[in-house]
Design a protein around this motif. Structure first.
Motif, PDB file in Angstrom:
ATOM      1  N   ALA A  17       0.855  -1.191   0.000  1.00 11.53           N
ATOM      2  CA  ALA A  17       0.000   0.000   0.000  1.00 11.53           C
ATOM      3  C   ALA A  17       0.887   1.236   0.000  1.00 11.53           C
ATOM      4  O   ALA A  17       1.767   1.375   0.839  1.00 11.53           O
ATOM      5  N   ILE A  18       0.631   2.120  -0.973  1.00 11.61           N
ATOM      6  CA  ILE A  18       1.396   3.361  -1.109  1.00 11.61           C
ATOM      7  C   ILE A  18       0.402   4.506  -1.247  1.00 11.61           C
ATOM      8  O   ILE A  18      -0.513   4.439  -2.068  1.00 11.61           O
ATOM      9  N   GLY A  19       0.583   5.558  -0.478  1.00  9.08           N
ATOM     10  CA  GLY A  19      -0.330   6.695  -0.568  1.00  9.08           C
ATOM     11  C   GLY A  19      -1.716   6.315  -0.085  1.00  9.08           C
ATOM     12  O   GLY A  19      -1.875   5.546   0.858  1.00  9.08           O
ATOM     13  N   GLN A  20      -2.736   6.842  -0.759  1.00  8.61           N
ATOM     14  CA  GLN A  20      -4.129   6.580  -0.413  1.00  8.61           C
ATOM     15  C   GLN A  20      -4.611   5.336  -1.151  1.00  8.61           C
ATOM     16  O   GLN A  20      -4.445   5.218  -2.363  1.00  8.61           O
ATOM     17  N   VAL A  21      -5.210   4.393  -0.422  1.00  3.82           N
ATOM     18  CA  VAL A  21      -5.724   3.161  -1.015  1.00  3.82           C
ATOM     19  C   VAL A  21      -7.226   3.331  -1.224  1.00  3.82           C
ATOM     20  O   VAL A  21      -7.956   3.704  -0.303  1.00  3.82           O
ATOM     21  N   THR A  22      -7.662   3.052  -2.452  1.00  2.51           N
ATOM     22  CA  THR A  22      -9.066   3.255  -2.821  1.00  2.51           C
ATOM     23  C   THR A  22      -9.757   1.929  -3.120  1.00  2.51           C
ATOM     24  O   THR A  22      -9.093   0.897  -3.329  1.00  2.51           O
ATOM     25  N   ALA A  23     -11.072   1.984  -3.199  1.00  2.00           N
ATOM     26  CA  ALA A  23     -11.851   0.807  -3.594  1.00  2.00           C
ATOM     27  C   ALA A  23     -11.468   0.381  -5.009  1.00  2.00           C
ATOM     28  O   ALA A  23     -11.442  -0.814  -5.322  1.00  2.00           O
ATOM     29  N   ASP A  24     -11.154   1.338  -5.861  1.00  2.00           N
ATOM     30  CA  ASP A  24     -10.738   1.022  -7.223  1.00  2.00           C
ATOM     31  C   ASP A  24      -9.442   0.209  -7.233  1.00  2.00           C
ATOM     32  O   ASP A  24      -9.263  -0.666  -8.077  1.00  2.00           O
ATOM     33  N   ASP A  25      -8.541   0.473  -6.291  1.00  2.00           N
ATOM     34  CA  ASP A  25      -7.309  -0.322  -6.182  1.00  2.00           C
ATOM     35  C   ASP A  25      -7.642  -1.789  -5.931  1.00  2.00           C
ATOM     36  O   ASP A  25      -7.028  -2.684  -6.510  1.00  2.00           O
ATOM     37  N   TYR A  26      -8.603  -2.022  -5.051  1.00  2.00           N
ATOM     38  CA  TYR A  26      -9.026  -3.396  -4.773  1.00  2.00           C
ATOM     39  C   TYR A  26      -9.644  -4.024  -6.013  1.00  2.00           C
ATOM     40  O   TYR A  26      -9.328  -5.153  -6.374  1.00  2.00           O
ATOM     41  N   ALA A  27     -10.524  -3.285  -6.673  1.00  2.00           N
ATOM     42  CA  ALA A  27     -11.231  -3.813  -7.840  1.00  2.00           C
ATOM     43  C   ALA A  27     -10.284  -4.112  -9.000  1.00  2.00           C
ATOM     44  O   ALA A  27     -10.463  -5.104  -9.714  1.00  2.00           O
ATOM     45  N   ARG A  28      -9.269  -3.279  -9.190  1.00  2.22           N
ATOM     46  CA  ARG A  28      -8.364  -3.441 -10.340  1.00  2.22           C
ATOM     47  C   ARG A  28      -7.190  -4.369 -10.068  1.00  2.22           C
ATOM     48  O   ARG A  28      -6.696  -5.017 -10.982  1.00  2.22           O
ATOM     49  N   ILE A  29      -6.717  -4.420  -8.821  1.00  3.33           N
ATOM     50  CA  ILE A  29      -5.472  -5.131  -8.551  1.00  3.33           C
ATOM     51  C   ILE A  29      -5.671  -6.334  -7.625  1.00  3.33           C
ATOM     52  O   ILE A  29      -5.393  -7.474  -8.006  1.00  3.33           O
ATOM     53  N   ILE A  30      -6.144  -6.092  -6.427  1.00  2.00           N
ATOM     54  CA  ILE A  30      -6.187  -7.168  -5.440  1.00  2.00           C
ATOM     55  C   ILE A  30      -7.218  -8.233  -5.797  1.00  2.00           C
ATOM     56  O   ILE A  30      -6.895  -9.423  -5.837  1.00  2.00           O
ATOM     57  N   VAL A  31      -8.453  -7.850  -6.050  1.00  2.00           N
ATOM     58  CA  VAL A  31      -9.508  -8.838  -6.299  1.00  2.00           C
ATOM     59  C   VAL A  31      -9.177  -9.737  -7.481  1.00  2.00           C
ATOM     60  O   VAL A  31      -9.240 -10.973  -7.352  1.00  2.00           O
ATOM     61  N   PRO A  32      -8.793  -9.205  -8.645  1.00  2.00           N
ATOM     62  CA  PRO A  32      -8.476 -10.121  -9.753  1.00  2.00           C
ATOM     63  C   PRO A  32      -7.307 -11.063  -9.444  1.00  2.00           C
ATOM     64  O   PRO A  32      -7.346 -12.243  -9.809  1.00  2.00           O
ATOM     65  N   ASP A  33      -6.281 -10.562  -8.767  1.00  2.00           N
ATOM     66  CA  ASP A  33      -5.138 -11.412  -8.435  1.00  2.00           C
ATOM     67  C   ASP A  33      -5.528 -12.518  -7.459  1.00  2.00           C
ATOM     68  O   ASP A  33      -5.127 -13.676  -7.616  1.00  2.00           O
ATOM     69  N   VAL A  34      -6.292 -12.163  -6.444  1.00  2.00           N
ATOM     70  CA  VAL A  34      -6.720 -13.156  -5.454  1.00  2.00           C
ATOM     71  C   VAL A  34      -7.621 -14.195  -6.105  1.00  2.00           C
ATOM     72  O   VAL A  34      -7.445 -15.400  -5.910  1.00  2.00           O
ATOM     73  N   GLU A  35      -8.590 -13.759  -6.892  1.00  2.00           N
ATOM     74  CA  GLU A  35      -9.512 -14.702  -7.537  1.00  2.00           C
ATOM     75  C   GLU A  35      -8.768 -15.627  -8.489  1.00  2.00           C
ATOM     76  O   GLU A  35      -9.026 -16.829  -8.521  1.00  2.00           O
ATOM     77  N   ALA A  36      -7.825 -15.103  -9.263  1.00  2.00           N
ATOM     78  CA  ALA A  36      -7.043 -15.934 -10.181  1.00  2.00           C
ATOM     79  C   ALA A  36      -6.187 -16.935  -9.410  1.00  2.00           C
ATOM     80  O   ALA A  36      -6.073 -18.108  -9.803  1.00  2.00           O
ATOM     81  N   ILE A  50       2.149  -2.346   4.467  1.00  2.00           N
ATOM     82  CA  ILE A  50       1.625  -0.985   4.559  1.00  2.00           C
ATOM     83  C   ILE A  50       2.743  -0.150   5.160  1.00  2.00           C
ATOM     84  O   ILE A  50       2.902  -0.065   6.367  1.00  2.00           O
ATOM     85  N   GLY A  51       3.556   0.415   4.263  1.00  2.00           N
ATOM     86  CA  GLY A  51       4.783   1.074   4.665  1.00  2.00           C
ATOM     87  C   GLY A  51       4.634   2.546   4.963  1.00  2.00           C
ATOM     88  O   GLY A  51       3.525   3.082   5.053  1.00  2.00           O
ATOM     89  N   PRO A  52       5.747   3.240   5.086  1.00  2.00           N
ATOM     90  CA  PRO A  52       5.738   4.648   5.490  1.00  2.00           C
ATOM     91  C   PRO A  52       5.112   5.587   4.459  1.00  2.00           C
ATOM     92  O   PRO A  52       4.718   6.693   4.809  1.00  2.00           O
ATOM     93  N   GLU A  53       4.979   5.132   3.205  1.00  2.00           N
ATOM     94  CA  GLU A  53       4.377   5.987   2.173  1.00  2.00           C
ATOM     95  C   GLU A  53       2.850   5.976   2.237  1.00  2.00           C
ATOM     96  O   GLU A  53       2.187   6.744   1.559  1.00  2.00           O
ATOM     97  N   PHE A  54       2.278   5.072   3.025  1.00  2.00           N
ATOM     98  CA  PHE A  54       0.829   4.915   3.155  1.00  2.00           C
ATOM     99  C   PHE A  54       0.227   6.144   3.838  1.00  2.00           C
ATOM    100  O   PHE A  54       0.745   6.625   4.837  1.00  2.00           O
ATOM    101  N   THR A  55      -0.878   6.658   3.269  1.00  2.00           N
ATOM    102  CA  THR A  55      -1.548   7.812   3.884  1.00  2.00           C
ATOM    103  C   THR A  55      -2.950   7.488   4.388  1.00  2.00           C
ATOM    104  O   THR A  55      -3.491   8.236   5.185  1.00  2.00           O
ATOM    105  N   GLY A  56      -3.556   6.396   3.924  1.00  2.00           N
ATOM    106  CA  GLY A  56      -4.867   6.025   4.437  1.00  2.00           C
ATOM    107  C   GLY A  56      -5.667   5.177   3.470  1.00  2.00           C
ATOM    108  O   GLY A  56      -5.275   4.961   2.325  1.00  2.00           O
ATOM    109  N   PHE A  57      -6.793   4.674   3.978  1.00  2.00           N
ATOM    110  CA  PHE A  57      -7.740   3.902   3.189  1.00  2.00           C
ATOM    111  C   PHE A  57      -8.996   4.731   2.975  1.00  2.00           C
ATOM    112  O   PHE A  57      -9.492   5.358   3.914  1.00  2.00           O
ATOM    113  N   ASP A  58      -9.528   4.715   1.769  1.00  2.00           N
ATOM    114  CA  ASP A  58     -10.877   5.233   1.560  1.00  2.00           C
ATOM    115  C   ASP A  58     -11.840   4.248   2.218  1.00  2.00           C
ATOM    116  O   ASP A  58     -11.550   3.049   2.275  1.00  2.00           O
ATOM    117  N   PRO A  59     -13.002   4.709   2.702  1.00  2.00           N
ATOM    118  CA  PRO A  59     -13.945   3.787   3.356  1.00  2.00           C
ATOM    119  C   PRO A  59     -14.310   2.587   2.479  1.00  2.00           C
ATOM    120  O   PRO A  59     -14.417   1.469   2.961  1.00  2.00           O
TER     121      PRO A  59
END
Length: 124
Positions: A17-36, A50-59
């Motif tokens: 996780a880098i910067g702000q993590v959004t729902a779109d990040d999950y939809a585009r990256i995490i979910v397809p990788d996990v499902e595959a 979740i390193g020092p560059e992380f700024t937060g999660f969108d709800p």
């Protein structure tokens, strides 16, 4: 933003996780990788940094994370969370018992140990 971690063994997924993590990040990256990965493996390992560059999660991202974990509740073998974010560490410590996998919490300076642990061969 979420990026994949490279160089992990087969059956292991890693995300950073880098910067702000959004729902779109999950939809585009995490979910397809996990499902595959679950289409090819009965059990998976996950390392989430979740390193020092992380700024937060969108709800919406937090909700997507919870839904994804629940959808594959019995499919996790090992899960490593690597972070120095205090509220995440406290939440993981309090809720770690609910993760139906071997779970470990690491600090950012322990990233190499976390990768080593997540990469250990399965116990027989």
């Amino acid at each position: 933003m979420i990026e994949q971690m490279q160089g992990l063994p087969a059956g292991t997924l890693g995300f950073r996780a880098i910067g702000q993590v959004t729902a779109d990040d999950y939809a585009r990256i995490i979910v397809p990788d996990v499902e595959a990965a679950f289409a090819l493996n009965r059990k998976l390992r996950l390392i989430y940094h979740i390193g020092p560059e992380f700024t937060g999660f969108d709800p919406g991202a937090m909700w997507d994370d919870a839904k994804l974990g629940m959808r594959h509740l019995s499919g996790w073998d090992r899960v490593a969370l690597v972070t120095d974010v205090q509220w995440l560490r406290m939440t993981a410590t309090a809720m770690g018992f609910a993760i139906p996998a071997e779970f470990r919490l690491f600090s950012n300076v322990e990233l190499a140990q976390a990768i080593g642990w997540i990469s250990e061969p399965p116990r027989v």
